[in-house]
Design an enzyme around this catalytic site. Structure first.
Site, PDB file in Angstrom:
ATOM      1  CE1 TYR A  53      40.651  37.762  33.632  1.00  0.00           C
ATOM      2  CE2 TYR A  53      41.043  38.555  35.815  1.00  0.00           C
ATOM      3  CZ  TYR A  53      40.061  38.602  34.747  1.00  0.00           C
ATOM      4  OH  TYR A  53      38.779  38.820  34.981  1.00  0.00           O
ATOM      5  CD  GLN A  54      44.684  39.657  38.943  1.00  0.00           C
ATOM      6  OE1 GLN A  54      43.955  40.560  38.755  1.00  0.00           O
ATOM      7  NE2 GLN A  54      44.530  38.630  39.455  1.00  0.00           N
ATOM      8  CG  ASP A  78      41.587  38.654  42.955  1.00  0.00           C
ATOM      9  OD1 ASP A  78      42.137  39.455  42.440  1.00  0.00           O
ATOM     10  OD2 ASP A  78      40.737  38.066  42.065  1.00  0.00           O
ATOM     11  CG  ASP A 129      23.705  42.922  42.506  1.00  0.00           C
ATOM     12  OD1 ASP A 129      24.098  41.667  42.087  1.00  0.00           O
ATOM     13  OD2 ASP A 129      23.399  43.671  41.543  1.00  0.00           O
ATOM     14  N   GLY A 130      26.855  44.009  42.131  1.00  0.00           N
ATOM     15  CA  GLY A 130      27.660  45.171  40.893  1.00  0.00           C
ATOM     16  C   GLY A 130      26.638  45.646  39.997  1.00  0.00           C
ATOM     17  CG  ASP A 147      38.360  40.416  38.083  1.00  0.00           C
ATOM     18  OD1 ASP A 147      38.365  39.242  37.576  1.00  0.00           O
ATOM     19  OD2 ASP A 147      39.480  40.580  39.062  1.00  0.00           O
ATOM     20  CB  SER A 149      33.647  34.074  38.743  1.00  0.00           C
ATOM     21  OG  SER A 149      32.398  34.337  39.310  1.00  0.00           O
ATOM     22  CG  ASP A 150      33.449  31.280  34.668  1.00  0.00           C
ATOM     23  OD1 ASP A 150      34.049  31.710  33.609  1.00  0.00           O
ATOM     24  OD2 ASP A 150      34.071  30.372  35.545  1.00  0.00           O
TER      25      ASP A 150
HETATM   26  N1  4ZY Z   1      37.722  36.768  37.723  1.00  0.00           N
HETATM   27  C1  4ZY Z   1      38.764  36.051  36.809  1.00  0.00           C
HETATM   28  C2  4ZY Z   1      38.264  34.772  36.225  1.00  0.00           C
HETATM   29  C3  4ZY Z   1      37.893  34.443  35.096  1.00  0.00           C
HETATM   30  C4  4ZY Z   1      37.499  33.350  34.490  1.00  0.00           C
HETATM   31  C5  4ZY Z   1      37.278  32.320  35.422  1.00  0.00           C
HETATM   32  C6  4ZY Z   1      37.616  32.360  36.705  1.00  0.00           C
HETATM   33  C7  4ZY Z   1      38.087  33.558  37.191  1.00  0.00           C
HETATM   34  N2  4ZY Z   1      36.799  30.926  34.677  1.00  0.00           N
END
Ligand code: 4ZY
Length: 271
Positions: A53-54, A78, A129-130, A147, A149-150
């Site tokens: 991913y990175q 991270d 906040d982005g 980058d 999350s969901d």
């Molecule tokens: N930040 C990456 C990432 C992408 C998807 C999920 C969790 C973390 N579900």
């Protein structure tokens, strides 16, 4: 996000478990996958496969741009994406905006192979906040990497059209964005929404698919938009000294990542 679906990993030890201002942060030692970072119950990374991913989140946009001097990263506390950007000598400035400083602290303390991304002197860390950060930026970056999350919890706003309009305005002419694009298997509505937004706003739009065994479905997408450069082929050559530091990205993988199964091609076209 995935009713009725689960992935099992054997946990040997809980290294860290605490609620921050924004989310529950857990770090586990797994039996086979090394350490695993979990936010609000969702796997963010394991040491076993984080490189896929990175590397692709970073090197797809950076090698698609002919001269990326100024880069912004939103999310990714991270530090893994920062670690990968650090391999590019051509980059002069790296702005970084993350909402939860507790994630950065956990990574620096317990995940040094990712947290080392913050040691680069080109990195300027902004906690906040982005979306608010991006809306104040005009004509500022060659490449922006989101980058996230969901689209639940603190990351939700990063999947909205207004945010993407902000990203576009923050780019310099010829700039490129790469955002976490969910899974063509698990989240087709989100993939379609992101593809539709980027197609509407950007001159060039493309969607890459990569293997990440510990993400739901075993894969994840990278949604990209460009104000000029092509995305599906690298614009710069990779020197052997950088290639030797990587495990996933090659110029061939760059092109291959954009070749999608027929159902995904149709989904992206029709969105
Ligand atoms: N930040 C990456 C990432 C992408 C998807 C999920 C969790 C973390 N579900």
């Amino acid at each position: 996000m995935w009713p009725g679906v689960a992935l099992s990993l054997e946990i040997m030890e809980t290294i860290y478990s605490k609620k921050s201002k924004f989310q529950q942060i857990d770090l586990y030692q797994t039996r086979h996958h090394g350490k695993m970072l979990v936010l609000d119950g969702i796997i963010q990374l394991t040491e076993f496969d984080e490189f896929t991913y990175q590397e692709m989140m970073t090197h797809l946009p950076l090698f698609s741009h002919p001269d990326p001097k100024s880069v912004l990263v939103i999310g990714g506390g991270d530090g893994g994406v920062l670690r990968e950007i650090g391999r590019h000598d051509v980059v002069e400035k790296i702005d970084f905006c993350e909402i939860d400083e507790a994630v950065i602290a956990v990574s620096k303390k317990f995940l040094p192979e990712l947290g080392c991304g913050f040691d680069d002197s080109r990195v300027n860390v902004h906690i906040g906040d982005g979306n608010a950060f991006i809306q104040k930026k005009i004509n500022a970056y060659d490449v922006i990497i989101v980058d996230s999350s969901d689209p639940i919890g603190p990351g939700e706003v990063l999947f909205k059209k207004a945010f993407y309009e902000g990203l576009k305005n923050a780019l310099k002419p010829g700039g490129i964005i790469a955002t976490q694009g969910e899974s063509i298997f698990m989240h087709q509505e989100w993939v379609g929404t992101l593809a539709g937004i980027t197609r509407e706003l950007f001159l060039v739009q493309a969607y890459a698919n990569i293997y990440v065994p510990t993400y739901p479905g075993g894969n994840i997408g990278i949604c990209m938009g460009s104000l000029g450069p092509k995305l599906v082929t690298p614009a710069r050559q990779i020197c052997q000294s950088i290639q030797d530091q990587l495990k996933y990205y090659t110029p061939q993988m760059h092109k291959a990542a954009f070749v999608l199964p027929y159902f995904a091609e149709k989904l992206l076209k029709e969105s």
